[in-house]
Design a protein around this motif. Structure first.
Motif: not given
Length: 427
Positions: A47, A51, A54-55, A58, A103-106, A108-110
């Motif tokens: 990474w 980024w 950014t996470v 978020a 993975e970025f979205w996973l 970020a979601a956590s």
């Protein structure tokens, strides 16, 4: 507004104080989670700093949006311990998710899910503390709470650095999960009967007062509270990203082992915070809150300059000692000052949440701003810019001193038993 007192309330808080201190110790690492280590962990998995920031942002934004309604909910509920248990469960789950996938979205979601669940933990612990010791004992108890909180952070960081060095970063995530479980155990040991729900939100023993402000109006109309929140916003806009980015800067230059260096940055700051929080407890009793918070704001610009100048493994000592001074003073003074300003309104925990939301705006934007500045211009200019944000806090705190002095004075505006409730500093 009327909040009925807990029917089983007991006036003897002694049985609750030890598990309360244990909760503050264990939840320190649970709240921080793998924060500073997450950035280095993701950096090792390819990474970039932008980024990573950014996470982190978020999760910060999600938590920030939920903090004020969570605080208002804590004012109204008798199940305050539940709002510590849920974040503990989420910490365990989030640690597992990050280990399974980068993975970025996973990821970020956590982080978002954990931040949403954890939004209430600060107001919840403040409410539990106030409900146990009431206004008369809140200043000293919040100092003890923060000393144990910083000690927990220091021990957790030291353990994380050691096991990260010996076993790798995977063990760091398992340790965060363990602290989450221990936090749950600690809060369950606090007798519910020791928490006076009326006192916990700033009401008298009967939970009623005709002069209470309706709804959340008091949070908007209290000018001292607005100045405090604005000053904290700019401070955290510069402060939040400085620790993780300082670790990234030194590690990226290959001047230190990643896990042990990040742990050292936290240990130095938290050791300083232990001493500073205990000193702040006494300073606020002698000098009031205005001077204590002014010193905390002034520490950050100096820290930013030193961080840019000593961008190596030796610079961690002055940089993180100053972090400990600023954050340690605020950890005691801010919750106590909010409780002082809103005493008698029945909205203390909503007020704590509102202030945390505003400062959370700055804290959530800080990693993204700092990360992209570092990526485009380098780490040195980034630290100077981040430190410069706190000069706005110093100016605000100085310009509004006539407004702030009365509520920051050493003597409270009403008695601890709630006999003469009033909304302090409300327009």
């Amino acid at each position: 507004m009327s909040i009925p007192p807990a029917t089983s309330y007991s006036a003897s808080p002694e049985k609750a104080l030890r598990p309360l201190l244990a909760l503050n110790f264990f939840m320190a690492d649970m709240q921080a989670g793998v924060g500073p280590f997450l950035g280095v962990f993701l950096l090792a998995h390819g990474w970039q700093s932008g980024w990573i920031g950014t996470v982190t942002t978020a999760g910060g934004v999600a938590g920030m949006l939920m903090t004020t309604p969570a605080g208002a909910l804590i004012d109204a509920t008798h199940s305050k311990k539940l709002f510590v248990i849920i974040p503990g469960i989420c910490t365990v789950v989030a640690s597992g998710i990050v280990l399974l996938s980068q993975e970025f979205w996973l990821v970020a979601a956590s982080q978002v899910a954990t931040a949403i669940a954890g939004a209430a933990i600060g107001p919840a612990v403040a409410g539990i503390t106030l409900g146990i010791v009431r206004q008369a004992g809140f200043n000293r108890q919040i100092g003890r709470n923060q000393a144990f909180n910083h000690a927990g952070n220091m021990v957790g960081a030291g353990l994380s650095g050691f096991i990260g060095w010996v076993y790798g970063f995977t063990a760091v995530f398992w340790l965060a999960a363990l602290f989450g479980v221990l936090s749950i155990v600690s809060v369950l040991m606090i007798p519910s009967a020791s928490i006076d729900d009326a006192a916990a939100c700033g009401l008298g023993r009967d939970g009623n007062d005709d002069r209470l402000a309706s709804g959340l109006q008091v949070l908007v109309e209290s000018r001292p509270l607005l100045v405090l929140a604005a000053a904290l916003l700019f401070f955290h806009l510069g402060n939040a990203a400085m620790l993780p980015l300082y670790g990234l800067a030194v590690v990226a230059d290959k001047q230190a082992d990643p896990a042990s260096f990040v742990a050292m940055t936290i240990v130095i700051a938290q050791a300083t915070m232990i001493l500073t929080s205990l000193a702040a407890m006494r300073m606020t009793e002698r000098e009031g809150y205005w001077l204590v918070l002014l010193v905390s704001f002034m520490a950050l610009p100096i820290r930013g300059i030193i961080a840019a100048w000593l961008l190596n493994r030796w610079g961690v000592y002055p940089v993180q000692i100053l972090d400990g001074v600023g954050a340690g003073l605020q950890s005691v003074a801010v919750p106590r000052l909010v409780a002082r300003i809103l005493d008698g309104t029945g909205r203390i925990n909503a007020g704590q949440g509102a202030v945390m939301t505003v400062q959370g705006i700055g804290a959530s934007l800080s990693p993204a701003i700092g990360g992209w500045i570092a990526q485009e211009f380098g780490y040195g200019p980034m630290f100077v810019i981040l430190g410069g944000f706190a000069t706005v806090s110093v100016v605000l705190w100085s310009v509004f001193v006539p407004l702030l002095r009365p509520v920051c004075a050493t003597k409270p505006a009403r008695t601890s038993d709630g006999l003469t409730p009033q909304v302090v500093g409300v327009a």
